[in-house]
Design a protein around this motif. Structure first.
Motif, short mmCIF file in Angstrom:
data_model
loop_
_atom_site.label_atom_id
_atom_site.label_comp_id
_atom_site.label_asym_id
_atom_site.label_seq_id
_atom_site.Cartn_x
_atom_site.Cartn_y
_atom_site.Cartn_z
N GLN A 78 44.67 50.01 48.13
CA GLN A 78 44.41 50.51 46.73
C GLN A 78 45.80 50.67 46.34
N THR A 79 46.69 51.40 47.16
CA THR A 79 47.93 51.50 46.84
C THR A 79 48.67 50.23 46.53
N LYS A 80 48.95 49.37 47.52
CA LYS A 80 49.31 48.04 47.01
C LYS A 80 48.94 47.31 46.00
N ARG A 86 47.66 48.44 43.43
CA ARG A 86 48.32 49.13 42.16
C ARG A 86 49.55 48.91 41.79
N HIS A 87 50.61 48.63 42.93
CA HIS A 87 51.97 48.23 42.71
C HIS A 87 51.95 46.74 42.75
N LYS A 88 50.85 45.91 42.86
CA LYS A 88 51.04 44.62 42.81
C LYS A 88 51.99 44.00 44.03
N GLN A 89 51.61 44.59 45.12
CA GLN A 89 52.41 44.03 46.41
C GLN A 89 51.49 43.66 47.36
N GLU A 125 52.93 40.72 49.53
CA GLU A 125 54.27 40.74 49.99
C GLU A 125 54.29 41.22 51.28
N ASP A 181 56.43 42.93 54.60
CA ASP A 181 57.33 44.09 54.84
C ASP A 181 58.48 43.47 55.63
#
Length: 198
Positions: free
Chosen positions: A186-188, A190-193, A196, A198
């Motif tokens: 959910q956090t990723k 939200r940050h549109k990552q 991507e 690491d």
């Protein structure tokens, strides 16, 4: 009118010979029209409403961290807080050891009187001595009390507030936050990552 519409629809879809049509028009149909209630007046599709994102139900806690809380009106508050159906105040305690008669003295003085006080004491389990001390103090004012972990206290407050109960919540941010894969996803998102690396 509903019966005539159903007869016409049956005749058009079946394309029966003329003598069959006359038999159908002579038969009595028992048709009951579906009446939708106000709670469900849609065309057969399920509708879900997440009440802790709607501000017309009052204030609700939508998130928390080690530092503070986020409310459904996008307000971010730092430190311990007292949440009421339409307002929020800072609560002057540092940990659950600071909860005493003085720190709870605000709640009996409120008007209109609250029915339930939900206390979130962080991420530790409530102790019997704390619960007993708080319950005995609030019992003098005929206010029901629940002493819970902060995560459970937020959910309990949101539920009672959505029901329209006279409820207040006193919350202390947890020291440790546990999270799972869904929280990370959910956090990723939200940050549109999401895609991507690491």
């Amino acid at each position: 009118m509903i019966i005539q519409t159903i007869k016409t629809a049956v005749l058009r879809t079946t394309r029966l010979p003329l003598f069959s049509q006359s038999l159908i028009s002579r038969q009595e149909f028992s048709v009951t029209a579906t009446q939708f209630s106000k709670a469900y007046d849609h065309d057969g599709k399920t509708r879900v409403s997440i009440f802790n994102t709607e501000t017309n139900n009052g204030l609700m806690v939508t998130g928390y961290s080690q530092y503070g809380f986020r409310l459904n009106n996008d307000m971010v508050l730092i430190g311990p807080i007292s949440v009421f159906p339409r307002s929020v105040l800072s609560w002057n305690v540092n940990s659950f050891e600071d909860i005493n008669e003085q720190s709870l003295s605000l709640f009996p003085t409120l008007e209109p009187k609250i029915d339930i006080l939900v206390i979130g004491i962080g991420d530790q389990a409530p102790t019997a001595s704390l619960s007993k001390r708080v319950i005995e103090f609030m019992k003098k004012y005929k206010i029901n009390v629940e002493v819970l972990r902060t995560e459970q206290a937020c959910a309990t407050f949101n539920f009672l507030n959505a029901e329209g109960r006279m409820v207040a919540c006193a919350l202390i941010p947890p020291v440790h936050i546990s999270y799972n894969e869904n929280d990370v996803l959910q956090t990723k998102l939200r940050h549109k990552q999401l895609y991507e690396t690491d």
